[in-house]
Motif scaffolding. Structure first.
Motif, PDB file in Angstrom:
ATOM      1  N   VAL A 199       0.837  -1.198   0.000  1.00 16.56           N
ATOM      2  CA  VAL A 199       0.000   0.000   0.000  1.00 16.56           C
ATOM      3  C   VAL A 199       0.875   1.253   0.000  1.00 16.56           C
ATOM      4  CG1 VAL A 199      -1.930  -1.137   1.167  1.00 16.56           C
ATOM      5  CG2 VAL A 199      -0.159   0.012   2.525  1.00 16.56           C
ATOM      6  N   ASN A 200       0.257   2.404  -0.257  1.00 14.64           N
ATOM      7  CA  ASN A 200       1.001   3.656  -0.332  1.00 14.64           C
ATOM      8  C   ASN A 200       1.032   4.369   1.017  1.00 14.64           C
ATOM      9  OD1 ASN A 200      -1.560   4.843  -0.082  1.00 14.64           O
ATOM     10  ND2 ASN A 200      -1.787   5.057  -2.301  1.00 14.64           N
ATOM     11  N   ASP A 201       1.715   5.509   1.052  1.00 16.32           N
ATOM     12  CA  ASP A 201       1.856   6.281   2.288  1.00 16.32           C
ATOM     13  C   ASP A 201       0.503   6.692   2.861  1.00 16.32           C
ATOM     14  OD1 ASP A 201       4.575   6.115   1.940  1.00 16.32           O
ATOM     15  OD2 ASP A 201       4.916   8.252   1.631  1.00 16.32           O
ATOM     16  N   ALA A 202      -0.387   7.187   1.989  1.00 17.92           N
ATOM     17  CA  ALA A 202      -1.674   7.698   2.458  1.00 17.92           C
ATOM     18  C   ALA A 202      -2.482   6.610   3.155  1.00 17.92           C
ATOM     19  CB  ALA A 202      -2.466   8.270   1.284  1.00 17.92           C
ATOM     20  N   ALA A 219       9.379  -1.426   4.126  1.00 21.13           N
ATOM     21  CA  ALA A 219       9.165  -0.542   2.981  1.00 21.13           C
ATOM     22  C   ALA A 219       9.823  -1.137   1.742  1.00 21.13           C
ATOM     23  CB  ALA A 219       9.738   0.841   3.265  1.00 21.13           C
ATOM     24  N   THR A 220       9.239  -0.875   0.580  1.00 23.65           N
ATOM     25  CA  THR A 220       9.815  -1.313  -0.684  1.00 23.65           C
ATOM     26  C   THR A 220      10.655  -0.178  -1.275  1.00 23.65           C
ATOM     27  OG1 THR A 220       7.963  -0.548  -2.025  1.00 23.65           O
ATOM     28  CG2 THR A 220       7.792  -2.761  -1.081  1.00 23.65           C
ATOM     29  N   THR A 221      11.388  -0.492  -2.298  1.00 19.40           N
ATOM     30  CA  THR A 221      12.259   0.518  -2.915  1.00 19.40           C
ATOM     31  C   THR A 221      11.498   1.484  -3.811  1.00 19.40           C
ATOM     32  OG1 THR A 221      12.749  -1.029  -4.711  1.00 19.40           O
ATOM     33  CG2 THR A 221      14.284  -0.980  -2.843  1.00 19.40           C
ATOM     34  N   ASP A 222      10.207   1.219  -4.068  1.00 21.57           N
ATOM     35  CA  ASP A 222       9.426   2.114  -4.932  1.00 21.57           C
ATOM     36  C   ASP A 222       8.401   2.925  -4.142  1.00 21.57           C
ATOM     37  OD1 ASP A 222       7.622   0.161  -4.297  1.00 21.57           O
ATOM     38  OD2 ASP A 222       6.976  -0.239  -6.357  1.00 21.57           O
ATOM     39  N   GLY A 223       8.625   3.055  -2.825  1.00 20.02           N
ATOM     40  CA  GLY A 223       7.787   3.927  -2.024  1.00 20.02           C
ATOM     41  C   GLY A 223       6.508   3.318  -1.500  1.00 20.02           C
ATOM     42  N   ARG A 224       6.409   2.013  -1.487  1.00 17.45           N
ATOM     43  CA  ARG A 224       5.234   1.355  -0.913  1.00 17.45           C
ATOM     44  C   ARG A 224       5.611   0.618   0.362  1.00 17.45           C
ATOM     45  NH1 ARG A 224       2.708   0.454  -6.689  1.00 17.45           N
ATOM     46  NH2 ARG A 224       4.633  -0.668  -7.116  1.00 17.45           N
ATOM     47  N   TRP A 225       4.573   0.096   1.036  1.00 14.93           N
ATOM     48  CA  TRP A 225       4.762  -0.567   2.322  1.00 14.93           C
ATOM     49  C   TRP A 225       4.069  -1.924   2.308  1.00 14.93           C
ATOM     50  CZ3 TRP A 225       7.541   2.271   5.985  1.00 14.93           C
ATOM     51  CH2 TRP A 225       7.682   3.628   5.722  1.00 14.93           C
ATOM     52  N   LEU A 226       4.699  -2.927   2.914  1.00 13.50           N
ATOM     53  CA  LEU A 226       4.042  -4.210   3.138  1.00 13.50           C
ATOM     54  C   LEU A 226       3.095  -4.054   4.328  1.00 13.50           C
ATOM     55  CD1 LEU A 226       7.117  -6.565   2.693  1.00 13.50           C
ATOM     56  CD2 LEU A 226       5.021  -6.683   1.346  1.00 13.50           C
TER      57      LEU A 226
END
Length: 423
Positions: A199-202, A219-226
């Motif tokens: 999912v994203n930051d928001a 966190a992933t390297t493309d700005g998302r989160w597990l």
């Protein structure tokens, strides 16, 4: 997220609520920021009106062929001040928002005082722990002896706090998840949902994981989160929406993998599956009107209890004290299941009512009739943690020869298998 209007109206009550969580008063700091923000907005509106008036005068002077140099200089000065305030307003908005975002929810009056988990209040005890005629073992001893639980192999693949399940134990974990989903959808009206694991930051911000708990996440390297729990994507399905009151409550459930860094847990539960970086869980989420949420909290907790009762697992319901209640929750029940190998109860489900705290962060609202939209209430609960349910079944249903009896409710999910033996 807290309502700034409520803090303005009852700063002392807000600080008293924070004090229950051991947090020093913050209302003065918040209200000072709020006053600066409001003053900047008022000044901006004043300058905009002044600019408009000066512009009108410049136009009149030019039409009358009069000297407008002084007026134009005045207009330039006003424009410069407006540009500065155009930057200052958003800066103060962001500062106030960031300050509020780091403050936990206020607790419901029914939450008992207390510093930590030792002062939680037992509200219910169900079932009698089994008395073994032999020395009971922990789940990892049973699993490794059966050849169906491989910690060394998992460490080779991914490092510590991972597990490889094989054969009948892998199927037992799958059976538990399916049994829980069938119970919650078939009997309690939850809608089965498959959600993204990234999912994203928001989305993380909306349920309160960000910014405070970033170190607990992957966190992933493309700005998302597990996701650390399916609560995150399920609850955010209501974000930036206005739901008709007639459609509430919304009830959703998902079986998903969850990912947690377990920051700060070094040395705790290092053996076995109790505290893993990756685990599966059936999550329950409800979106309600304010009038529905407390009844829904009891209903959700009862749904999780039903799973444990159907599996014949002794448990207790604990009302968490002020010092042990999570960041977003106003009130939480923990269900703790009996673990014979440990000789104690361990948490297997948390069911929380966050009231409008998460809804305000994600702008999730409802509308009754033609009335003005208001914030929904959101609730979440484990229905239950599948990995810990696997542990509890293994330990409570173990036999002297090291085999594990399959609970009756799971046998149809296991192809009729009644006992798990060595591979």
């Amino acid at each position: 997220m807290h309502d700034i209007k409520m803090i303005r109206e009852d700063a002392a009550g807000f600080d008293a609520g924070l004090a229950r969580r051991g947090i020093l008063p913050l209302s003065c700091e918040i209200l000072e920021l709020d006053e600066q923000r409001r003053a900047a907005l008022a000044k901006l509106q004043e300058l905009q009106a002044e600019r408009n008036a000066v512009s009108k005068k410049i136009g009149e002077a030019k039409r009358n062929k009069q000297d407008s140099a002084d007026l134009e200089a005045q207009g330039a000065r006003i424009r410069a001040e407006i540009e500065a305030l155009d930057a200052e307003g958003p800066r103060l908005d962001g500062l106030l928002r960031d300050t509020l975002a780091k403050i936990p929810n206020l607790l419901d009056a029914s939450v008992p005082e207390g510093r930590d988990e030792t002062q939680n209040k037992q509200e219910k005890l169900w079932g009698t722990p089994r008395e073994f005629a032999f020395a009971s073992k922990q789940h990892f001893e049973l699993g490794e002896a059966l050849g169906l639980m491989d910690f060394a192999g998992a460490a080779k693949l991914a490092g510590s706090r991972f597990t490889v399940l094989k054969g009948a134990l892998a199927r037992l974990e799958r059976a538990l998840g399916q049994f829980m989903l069938d119970t919650h959808t078939g009997e309690f009206g939850y809608s089965e949902t498959v959600v993204p694991l990234l999912v994203n930051d928001a989305t993380m911000y909306g349920t309160g994981q960000l910014p405070k708990f970033a170190e607990d996440l992957f966190a992933t390297t493309d700005g998302r989160w597990l996701i650390p729990t399916a609560e995150v994507p399920l609850t955010n399905l209501a974000a930036v929406e206005i739901t008709p009151a007639t459609k509430l409550p919304l009830r959703m459930t998902a079986l998903s993998y969850c990912f947690r860094s377990e920051a700060g847990s070094a040395g705790r539960d290092v053996r076995g599956m109790l505290r893993q970086h990756q685990f599966s869980k059936v999550e329950l989420v409800s979106v309600t009107t304010p009038e529905q949420s407390w009844d829904e909290h009891e209903r959700m907790t009862r749904a999780a209890e039903t799973v444990l009762e159907r599996l014949g697992l002794p448990y207790r319901r604990m009302l968490l004290c002020a010092g042990d209640t999570g960041f977003s929750a106003a009130k939480t029940y923990d269900l703790e299941v009996w673990m014979p190998g440990l000789g104690t109860y361990r948490e297997i489900s948390s069911c929380s009512n966050t009231l409008a705290f998460q809804a305000r962060r994600m702008n999730a609202r409802y509308r009754a009739g033609e009335g003005k939209p208001d914030f929904v209430h959101t609730l979440n609960g484990s229905g239950v943690a599948v990995g810990r349910a696997l542990i509890a079944v293994m330990e409570n249903y173990q036999n002297e020869d090291g085999s594990i009896t399959v609970p009756e409710k799971l046998r149809s999910y296991m192809g009729g298998l009644e006992r798990i033996t060595a591979a």
